[in-house]
Design a protein around this motif. Sequence first.
Motif, PDB file in Angstrom:
ATOM      1  N   HIS A 169       6.922  -0.965 -15.452  1.00  7.49           N
ATOM      2  CA  HIS A 169       6.037  -1.929 -16.114  1.00  7.49           C
ATOM      3  C   HIS A 169       4.675  -1.315 -16.451  1.00  7.49           C
ATOM      4  CE1 HIS A 169       9.186  -4.395 -14.461  1.00  7.49           C
ATOM      5  NE2 HIS A 169       8.719  -4.305 -13.233  1.00  7.49           N
ATOM      6  N   ILE A 170       4.713  -0.069 -16.894  1.00  7.65           N
ATOM      7  CA  ILE A 170       3.468   0.637 -17.200  1.00  7.65           C
ATOM      8  C   ILE A 170       2.731  -0.034 -18.358  1.00  7.65           C
ATOM      9  CG2 ILE A 170       2.482   2.836 -17.946  1.00  7.65           C
ATOM     10  CD1 ILE A 170       3.510   2.875 -15.089  1.00  7.65           C
ATOM     11  N   ALA A 171       3.449  -0.586 -19.327  1.00 11.84           N
ATOM     12  CA  ALA A 171       2.778  -1.220 -20.462  1.00 11.84           C
ATOM     13  C   ALA A 171       1.918  -2.395 -20.004  1.00 11.84           C
ATOM     14  CB  ALA A 171       3.812  -1.687 -21.491  1.00 11.84           C
ATOM     15  N   GLU A 172       2.466  -3.207 -19.102  1.00 11.39           N
ATOM     16  CA  GLU A 172       1.689  -4.336 -18.600  1.00 11.39           C
ATOM     17  C   GLU A 172       0.490  -3.858 -17.785  1.00 11.39           C
ATOM     18  OE1 GLU A 172       5.693  -5.815 -19.611  1.00 11.39           O
ATOM     19  OE2 GLU A 172       4.983  -4.107 -18.451  1.00 11.39           O
ATOM     20  N   ILE A 173       0.691  -2.791 -17.018  1.00 12.82           N
ATOM     21  CA  ILE A 173      -0.408  -2.248 -16.211  1.00 12.82           C
ATOM     22  C   ILE A 173      -1.521  -1.716 -17.098  1.00 12.82           C
ATOM     23  CG2 ILE A 173      -1.036  -0.412 -14.591  1.00 12.82           C
ATOM     24  CD1 ILE A 173       1.801  -0.668 -13.433  1.00 12.82           C
ATOM     25  N   SER A 186      -4.288   5.635 -11.580  1.00 14.15           N
ATOM     26  CA  SER A 186      -4.088   5.926 -10.162  1.00 14.15           C
ATOM     27  C   SER A 186      -4.662   4.836  -9.271  1.00 14.15           C
ATOM     28  CB  SER A 186      -4.730   7.273  -9.797  1.00 14.15           C
ATOM     29  OG  SER A 186      -6.115   7.245 -10.097  1.00 14.15           O
ATOM     30  N   GLN A 187      -5.698   4.137  -9.753  1.00 13.65           N
ATOM     31  CA  GLN A 187      -6.257   3.048  -8.981  1.00 13.65           C
ATOM     32  C   GLN A 187      -5.312   1.865  -8.929  1.00 13.65           C
ATOM     33  OE1 GLN A 187      -9.988   2.683 -11.195  1.00 13.65           O
ATOM     34  NE2 GLN A 187     -11.103   3.371  -9.373  1.00 13.65           N
ATOM     35  N   LYS A 188      -4.450   1.754  -9.914  1.00 13.72           N
ATOM     36  CA  LYS A 188      -3.482   0.675  -9.934  1.00 13.72           C
ATOM     37  C   LYS A 188      -2.235   1.017  -9.136  1.00 13.72           C
ATOM     38  CE  LYS A 188      -5.134  -2.596 -12.672  1.00 13.72           C
ATOM     39  NZ  LYS A 188      -5.195  -4.011 -12.270  1.00 13.72           N
ATOM     40  N   GLU A 189      -1.878   2.295  -9.112  1.00 13.93           N
ATOM     41  CA  GLU A 189      -0.594   2.684  -8.556  1.00 13.93           C
ATOM     42  C   GLU A 189      -0.401   2.261  -7.116  1.00 13.93           C
ATOM     43  OE1 GLU A 189      -0.533   6.810  -9.361  1.00 13.93           O
ATOM     44  OE2 GLU A 189       0.729   6.577 -11.109  1.00 13.93           O
ATOM     45  N   ASP A 190      -1.427   2.465  -6.282  1.00 18.49           N
ATOM     46  CA  ASP A 190      -1.243   2.165  -4.886  1.00 18.49           C
ATOM     47  C   ASP A 190      -1.173   0.664  -4.628  1.00 18.49           C
ATOM     48  OD1 ASP A 190      -3.798   1.543  -5.481  1.00 18.49           O
ATOM     49  OD2 ASP A 190      -4.717   2.585  -3.787  1.00 18.49           O
ATOM     50  N   LYS A 191      -1.437  -0.135  -5.663  1.00 22.04           N
ATOM     51  CA  LYS A 191      -1.381  -1.584  -5.496  1.00 22.04           C
ATOM     52  C   LYS A 191      -0.082  -2.178  -6.022  1.00 22.04           C
ATOM     53  CE  LYS A 191      -6.403  -2.018  -6.013  1.00 22.04           C
ATOM     54  NZ  LYS A 191      -7.501  -2.608  -6.807  1.00 22.04           N
ATOM     55  N   VAL A 192       0.358  -1.718  -7.211  1.00 20.22           N
ATOM     56  CA  VAL A 192       1.477  -2.417  -7.824  1.00 20.22           C
ATOM     57  C   VAL A 192       2.575  -1.507  -8.380  1.00 20.22           C
ATOM     58  CG1 VAL A 192       0.126  -4.451  -8.455  1.00 20.22           C
ATOM     59  CG2 VAL A 192       0.204  -2.526 -10.002  1.00 20.22           C
ATOM     60  N   VAL A 193       2.261  -0.263  -8.653  1.00 20.16           N
ATOM     61  CA  VAL A 193       3.258   0.558  -9.340  1.00 20.16           C
ATOM     62  C   VAL A 193       4.269   1.142  -8.371  1.00 20.16           C
ATOM     63  CG1 VAL A 193       3.630   2.535 -10.813  1.00 20.16           C
ATOM     64  CG2 VAL A 193       1.624   1.121 -11.142  1.00 20.16           C
ATOM     65  N   ASP A 235       5.341  -4.181 -24.040  1.00 22.50           N
ATOM     66  CA  ASP A 235       4.644  -5.167 -23.217  1.00 22.50           C
ATOM     67  C   ASP A 235       5.336  -6.520 -23.324  1.00 22.50           C
ATOM     68  OD1 ASP A 235       2.870  -6.663 -21.774  1.00 22.50           O
ATOM     69  OD2 ASP A 235       1.138  -6.273 -23.061  1.00 22.50           O
ATOM     70  N   SER A 236       5.768  -7.062 -22.194  1.00 22.86           N
ATOM     71  CA  SER A 236       6.426  -8.371 -22.165  1.00 22.86           C
ATOM     72  C   SER A 236       5.442  -9.514 -22.321  1.00 22.86           C
ATOM     73  CB  SER A 236       7.187  -8.539 -20.844  1.00 22.86           C
ATOM     74  OG  SER A 236       6.269  -8.582 -19.753  1.00 22.86           O
ATOM     75  N   GLY A 237       4.143  -9.220 -22.189  1.00 23.92           N
ATOM     76  CA  GLY A 237       3.136 -10.255 -22.276  1.00 23.92           C
ATOM     77  C   GLY A 237       2.853 -10.941 -20.965  1.00 23.92           C
ATOM     78  N   GLU A 242       3.473 -10.973 -12.250  1.00 24.78           N
ATOM     79  CA  GLU A 242       4.709 -11.654 -12.644  1.00 24.78           C
ATOM     80  C   GLU A 242       5.877 -10.694 -12.788  1.00 24.78           C
ATOM     81  OE1 GLU A 242       4.004 -15.430 -15.421  1.00 24.78           O
ATOM     82  OE2 GLU A 242       2.897 -13.676 -16.137  1.00 24.78           O
ATOM     83  N   VAL A 243       5.663  -9.555 -13.437  1.00 23.77           N
ATOM     84  CA  VAL A 243       6.789  -8.653 -13.710  1.00 23.77           C
ATOM     85  C   VAL A 243       7.286  -7.974 -12.454  1.00 23.77           C
ATOM     86  CG1 VAL A 243       6.162  -8.260 -16.111  1.00 23.77           C
ATOM     87  CG2 VAL A 243       5.237  -6.748 -14.352  1.00 23.77           C
ATOM     88  N   PHE A 244       6.440  -7.856 -11.426  1.00 24.65           N
ATOM     89  CA  PHE A 244       6.892  -7.254 -10.174  1.00 24.65           C
ATOM     90  C   PHE A 244       7.451  -8.277  -9.198  1.00 24.65           C
ATOM     91  CE2 PHE A 244       4.468  -3.576 -11.550  1.00 24.65           C
ATOM     92  CZ  PHE A 244       5.232  -2.525 -11.051  1.00 24.65           C
ATOM     93  N   ALA A 245       7.272  -9.565  -9.506  1.00 22.64           N
ATOM     94  CA  ALA A 245       7.667 -10.597  -8.553  1.00 22.64           C
ATOM     95  C   ALA A 245       9.143 -10.942  -8.631  1.00 22.64           C
ATOM     96  CB  ALA A 245       6.827 -11.853  -8.775  1.00 22.64           C
ATOM     97  N   SER A 246       9.783 -10.751  -9.795  1.00 23.75           N
ATOM     98  CA  SER A 246      11.168 -11.184  -9.956  1.00 23.75           C
ATOM     99  C   SER A 246      11.827 -10.419 -11.093  1.00 23.75           C
ATOM    100  CB  SER A 246      11.220 -12.690 -10.251  1.00 23.75           C
ATOM    101  OG  SER A 246      10.645 -12.951 -11.516  1.00 23.75           O
ATOM    102  N   TYR A 247      13.085 -10.835 -11.380  1.00 20.01           N
ATOM    103  CA  TYR A 247      13.831 -10.234 -12.486  1.00 20.01           C
ATOM    104  C   TYR A 247      13.549 -10.949 -13.809  1.00 20.01           C
ATOM    105  CZ  TYR A 247      16.813  -7.321  -9.497  1.00 20.01           C
ATOM    106  OH  TYR A 247      17.284  -6.368  -8.641  1.00 20.01           O
ATOM    107  N   ALA A 248      12.503 -11.747 -13.873  1.00 16.91           N
ATOM    108  CA  ALA A 248      12.270 -12.610 -15.030  1.00 16.91           C
ATOM    109  C   ALA A 248      11.388 -11.968 -16.086  1.00 16.91           C
ATOM    110  CB  ALA A 248      11.658 -13.929 -14.570  1.00 16.91           C
ATOM    111  N   LYS A 249      11.259 -10.661 -16.083  1.00 17.09           N
ATOM    112  CA  LYS A 249      10.366  -9.995 -17.034  1.00 17.09           C
ATOM    113  C   LYS A 249      10.710 -10.313 -18.482  1.00 17.09           C
ATOM    114  CE  LYS A 249       8.956  -5.362 -18.581  1.00 17.09           C
ATOM    115  NZ  LYS A 249       8.985  -3.907 -18.284  1.00 17.09           N
TER     116      LYS A 249
END
Length: 540
Positions: A169-173, A186-193, A235-237, A242-249
Amino acid sequence: MSSTTSTTFATLSALHTLIGDALEDIQRVFSQDIPIPPSTPSPRSSQCSSPAYTSSTPGASPPTSSFPTTPSTSFPPTPVSATFPSDSRSRTTNVNAPAIDYPSPDGPFISASLSEQLAAHPDACAAALKIVAACGQMSNIVHKPFLSLCDAVIGYNLPACIRLVEHLHIAEILREAEDERQFLLSQKEDKVVLTPERSNEPALSHVLRLLSTHHLLRETAPNVFALTRVASLLDSGKSVKEVFASYAKYRDSNGTAAFVGLTTDELFKSAAYLTEAFTGVQLPASSAFNLAFQTAAPFFDWLEDAADQPKSFRLERFSKAMTGTSGWEAPGAILSAFDWHSLPRGSTIIDVGGGIGSTTIASDESPNEDMHFRFIVQDRPVVTGLGIAAWRTQCLEMLESGQVQFQVYLLRVVLHDWPDSYARRILINLRVASAPETRLIIADHVLPLACNGSEPWTLDSVLANVEGAEQTLAIPPLLPNLGKASANVYWMDLLMHITFNGKERTLREFCALALSAGWRVTRMTRSDGSLFAHLVCEPV
């Protein structure tokens, strides 16, 4: 100087001139008050911009690039060899400086912006295809042969990297980072990537740098990356959370990210077994997909094995990816493919293999609303179940069915899934159920040949009566099929073979296939700049 060297330089000069002429054509569109052709894009079309990209100014174009803007004057004229026919025009006058800039490669794709609408103008699209074709041909001529070969044989790393970017989900990030004034990735990676034990920022930056080298992303500072006009389509928008929470991307998205996920996962893995499938080394008649995934089940049977959670996710992704393929067509192309008003009011249109009904939704839009057409979407039970869930709240009337006389059958991206023997069986079944006034619309890519020649590449006795048929898309020195500018349809051709033992077809092949099943192709329509066609057939 040898004649070969002279001919090659003449070819390069002709291509160079063609690029300059095409650039002037595009600038002319952006410089003059040329009416933008009306379109009726589906709200679920892949041409729609992501909800993440909105503009507070009506008609505003994406942010301009930090690079110098394209000059308003054309490239300097270059002598053209008499070997090549040319429509090169005199350059005694310059094109007016465009009031609206061409869409920036550094900004997001916003279909509603004036610049994107001008770029989609038929004249601009036709010129853009010539530029892509000419640049690709020039690159092949001047690049070292071994490096060109390396680009081809090591290019598999591109879809591999794109799959990783879509999966993580790099586009959303990056879109959220843009909103926050370009935080370091890199500041995002340790949180969500990545989970802490998998955090590997240097390796990820190398992946993103390869994509930046191919203009799919931008490296704005060491290890800092940003989206481009192309990458914004991933980008799913949805928010990163949201995109990391479920399969609903992919739900409530335009389907482009789902299409990318499909093609870089199941289909990409299958491609590695093309040789084994072609030569029948392991299992004769098996597709490359069967060999790659070690299954005897056909692709759709394998996909519908809902007991397996990853496959359940893949099934939903595939259904949404078919919505994303509307990017092959100009918005509303289905509306001009057939004279819908020639049908009686209340006619029934059967969308055979129609997936979750995305094309049917577009077909029912203006100007056909007053015709009160009745639509039936036919597909495998699991797929139609997804369609019912998707459209229940929006198009309840589409879920009704009944015994009626069918006036039109629609086969959109169905026949390319099947080899000729099975495709013929499908067409025969439809022919048996048809009345003399029934019409069939086949919506698929129509492949042009890559060769010139005086002998027609069509079935003379049949194709002479096909309205809209053409034999070539370009004049020399360009390839007659526009070369690199048309490459997408040949990628799809091989994907169909890899996955289903199917194929995309030439018009000659479509005409022969239709005749063998009791249908005659009478008309072909396709939008400017697209090889995705609608073939209208009548019973014979």
